[in-house]
Each structure stands twice: as C-alpha cells, then as structure tokens.
Scaffold this motif. Structure first.
Motif, PDB file in Angstrom:
ATOM      1  N   MET A   1      53.203 -13.493  27.779  1.00  0.00           N
ATOM      2  CA  MET A   1      52.647 -12.713  26.508  1.00  0.00           C
ATOM      3  C   MET A   1      53.302 -11.427  25.971  1.00  0.00           C
ATOM      4  O   MET A   1      53.379 -10.675  26.730  1.00  0.00           O
ATOM      5  N   GLN A   2      53.399 -11.575  24.950  1.00  0.00           N
ATOM      6  CA  GLN A   2      54.035 -10.211  24.288  1.00  0.00           C
ATOM      7  C   GLN A   2      53.038  -9.387  24.097  1.00  0.00           C
ATOM      8  O   GLN A   2      52.096  -9.360  23.423  1.00  0.00           O
ATOM      9  N   VAL A   3      53.207  -7.874  24.478  1.00  0.00           N
ATOM     10  CA  VAL A   3      52.326  -6.808  24.245  1.00  0.00           C
ATOM     11  C   VAL A   3      52.833  -5.519  24.174  1.00  0.00           C
ATOM     12  O   VAL A   3      53.983  -5.477  24.615  1.00  0.00           O
ATOM     13  N   SER A   4      52.236  -4.750  23.282  1.00  0.00           N
ATOM     14  CA  SER A   4      52.770  -3.451  23.041  1.00  0.00           C
ATOM     15  C   SER A   4      51.844  -2.558  23.573  1.00  0.00           C
ATOM     16  O   SER A   4      50.509  -2.734  23.700  1.00  0.00           O
ATOM     17  N   LEU A   5      52.013  -1.510  24.194  1.00  0.00           N
ATOM     18  CA  LEU A   5      51.318  -0.171  24.707  1.00  0.00           C
ATOM     19  C   LEU A   5      51.319   0.895  23.684  1.00  0.00           C
ATOM     20  O   LEU A   5      52.449   1.158  23.499  1.00  0.00           O
ATOM     21  N   ARG A   6      50.367   1.678  23.594  1.00  0.00           N
ATOM     22  CA  ARG A   6      50.334   2.905  22.400  1.00  0.00           C
ATOM     23  C   ARG A   6      49.143   3.677  23.132  1.00  0.00           C
ATOM     24  O   ARG A   6      48.142   2.932  23.478  1.00  0.00           O
ATOM     25  N   PRO A   7      49.090   4.972  22.545  1.00  0.00           N
ATOM     26  CA  PRO A   7      48.019   5.784  22.862  1.00  0.00           C
ATOM     27  C   PRO A   7      46.993   5.098  22.080  1.00  0.00           C
ATOM     28  O   PRO A   7      46.748   4.878  20.818  1.00  0.00           O
ATOM     29  N   ALA A   8      45.600   5.149  22.551  1.00  0.00           N
ATOM     30  CA  ALA A   8      44.354   5.014  21.831  1.00  0.00           C
ATOM     31  C   ALA A   8      44.165   5.984  20.554  1.00  0.00           C
ATOM     32  O   ALA A   8      44.517   7.051  20.745  1.00  0.00           O
ATOM     33  N   THR A   9      43.794   5.405  19.442  1.00  0.00           N
ATOM     34  CA  THR A   9      43.206   6.165  18.404  1.00  0.00           C
ATOM     35  C   THR A   9      41.791   6.178  18.045  1.00  0.00           C
ATOM     36  O   THR A   9      41.191   5.021  18.411  1.00  0.00           O
ATOM     37  N   ILE A  10      41.057   6.843  17.317  1.00  0.00           N
ATOM     38  CA  ILE A  10      39.775   6.996  16.794  1.00  0.00           C
ATOM     39  C   ILE A  10      39.772   5.399  16.042  1.00  0.00           C
ATOM     40  O   ILE A  10      38.479   4.652  16.453  1.00  0.00           O
ATOM     41  N   GLU A  11      40.578   4.901  15.386  1.00  0.00           N
ATOM     42  CA  GLU A  11      40.378   3.640  14.828  1.00  0.00           C
ATOM     43  C   GLU A  11      40.165   2.476  15.670  1.00  0.00           C
ATOM     44  O   GLU A  11      39.768   1.740  15.334  1.00  0.00           O
ATOM     45  N   ASP A  12      40.563   2.806  16.769  1.00  0.00           N
ATOM     46  CA  ASP A  12      40.490   1.687  17.877  1.00  0.00           C
ATOM     47  C   ASP A  12      39.014   1.604  18.530  1.00  0.00           C
ATOM     48  O   ASP A  12      38.578   0.463  19.366  1.00  0.00           O
ATOM     49  N   SER A  13      38.170   2.559  18.077  1.00  0.00           N
ATOM     50  CA  SER A  13      36.688   2.558  18.588  1.00  0.00           C
ATOM     51  C   SER A  13      35.889   1.414  18.781  1.00  0.00           C
ATOM     52  O   SER A  13      35.431   0.911  19.714  1.00  0.00           O
ATOM     53  N   ALA A  14      35.860   0.718  17.532  1.00  0.00           N
ATOM     54  CA  ALA A  14      35.130  -0.701  17.716  1.00  0.00           C
ATOM     55  C   ALA A  14      35.601  -1.497  18.406  1.00  0.00           C
ATOM     56  O   ALA A  14      34.819  -2.364  19.141  1.00  0.00           O
ATOM     57  N   ALA A  15      36.813  -1.732  18.539  1.00  0.00           N
ATOM     58  CA  ALA A  15      37.592  -2.592  19.445  1.00  0.00           C
ATOM     59  C   ALA A  15      37.508  -2.672  20.754  1.00  0.00           C
ATOM     60  O   ALA A  15      37.072  -3.328  21.509  1.00  0.00           O
ATOM     61  N   ILE A  16      37.589  -1.344  21.109  1.00  0.00           N
ATOM     62  CA  ILE A  16      37.496  -0.868  22.428  1.00  0.00           C
ATOM     63  C   ILE A  16      35.908  -0.973  22.859  1.00  0.00           C
ATOM     64  O   ILE A  16      35.705  -1.467  23.984  1.00  0.00           O
ATOM     65  N   ALA A  17      34.839  -0.730  22.067  1.00  0.00           N
ATOM     66  CA  ALA A  17      33.466  -0.987  22.390  1.00  0.00           C
ATOM     67  C   ALA A  17      33.291  -2.681  22.796  1.00  0.00           C
ATOM     68  O   ALA A  17      32.456  -2.875  23.665  1.00  0.00           O
ATOM     69  N   ARG A  18      34.052  -3.485  21.841  1.00  0.00           N
ATOM     70  CA  ARG A  18      34.082  -4.809  22.192  1.00  0.00           C
ATOM     71  C   ARG A  18      34.367  -5.295  23.654  1.00  0.00           C
ATOM     72  O   ARG A  18      33.743  -6.108  24.373  1.00  0.00           O
TER      73      ARG A  18
END
Length: 150
Positions: A1-18
């Motif tokens: 599976m192709q995956v990219s890693l990056r620092p989390a941002t505030i915009e990720d909040s909803a997806a992280i909550a899920r």
C-alpha cells in the motif's frame, strides 16, 4: 500500500477523531481539535499521520518525550491507530519507524510503548518490531469531580 507520512495539522482533527473512535475512544471533532492544537505546538510531542495517495488518513502515531523523577528522560509511543481498512499493510510499521527516528533525533536510546492487555494483535505487532515485554501493570483512575453536598 502506498502511504505518505506527514506531521498532523489542525485540519486533520475530524479524521483523527474518527480513527481513534475505531479503537473505542469516542471524541468530538472539536475536542480533538483542542487536543491536537496543544500537542502540535510543543516539540516534546510528535503527532504524525499516514495518508493514502488521495490524502485520506489511514493512521496516526503520537509519541512524547517525558521527564520523570524515577526514569529521567524517556520516549514513549502514547498512541498508534491504523484504520481497519489499512491494517496489516505496513502503515503501522511506517508510523512506528517514524516515531523511532524522531526519538533518536532527540537523543533517545530506547522507546517505550504500553498496550492494553485486551489487544493481543498489538502485542505481536510490537514484538515483531523488536519491542520486549518489560512488565504488566494495573491502571487506576479516580474521578476528581466535586461531589454534591447532602
């Protein structure tokens, strides 16, 4: 599976909550935003997300540098979540490797992780990456909310 890693941002909040809800830790997007804002502003914390080529979140890792009386400075993975749709595809391993690299860059010679006794798949995951079982322990909680007077 192709995956990219990056620092989390505030915009990720909803997806992280899920994502964390998949592990049984329900949290609102707003509460996650508050938590994430506190974590990403301090360099003693690490929050990295894994995304697919379309930018959808597949997983995340949270680690921290701790200072305690008994152990001095230590580094610990405090959270690892991989979406059920992306498990066993290398996402978790990539996230753990990134956290280990971050810890080494801060002078760490060892990384810790704690895993609930009810998650045997996590135990074999960490053992497969060279983590040794150090101890088992109990975790206690106590509510500190004020009790109404009678």
């Amino acid at each position: 599976m192709q995956v990219s890693l990056r620092p989390a941002t505030i915009e990720d909040s909803a997806a992280i909550a899920r994502l964390v809800e998949e592990l049984g830790y329900p949290v609102s997007s707003q509460d996650m935003e508050t938590r994430l804002a506190a974590l990403i502003k301090e360099d003693r914390y690490l929050v990295i997300v894994a995304t697919d080529p379309g930018g959808d979140l597949l997983g995340l890792i949270n680690a921290e540098r701790r200072l305690t009386i008994e152990s001095g400075i230590s580094f610990e993975i405090t959270g690892l979540v991989v979406s059920s749709s992306a498990r066993c595809a290398g996402v978790g391993g990539a996230l753990v490797a990134a956290a280990e690299t971050w810890a080494r860059s801060h002078g760490a010679s060892m990384m810790r992780v704690r895993s609930n006794v009810l998650r045997p798949e996590a135990h074999s995951f960490y053992a497969g990456r060279g983590y040794d079982l150090l101890k088992t322990q109990h975790c206690y909680t106590k509510s500190l909310q004020t009790k109404p007077e009678v």
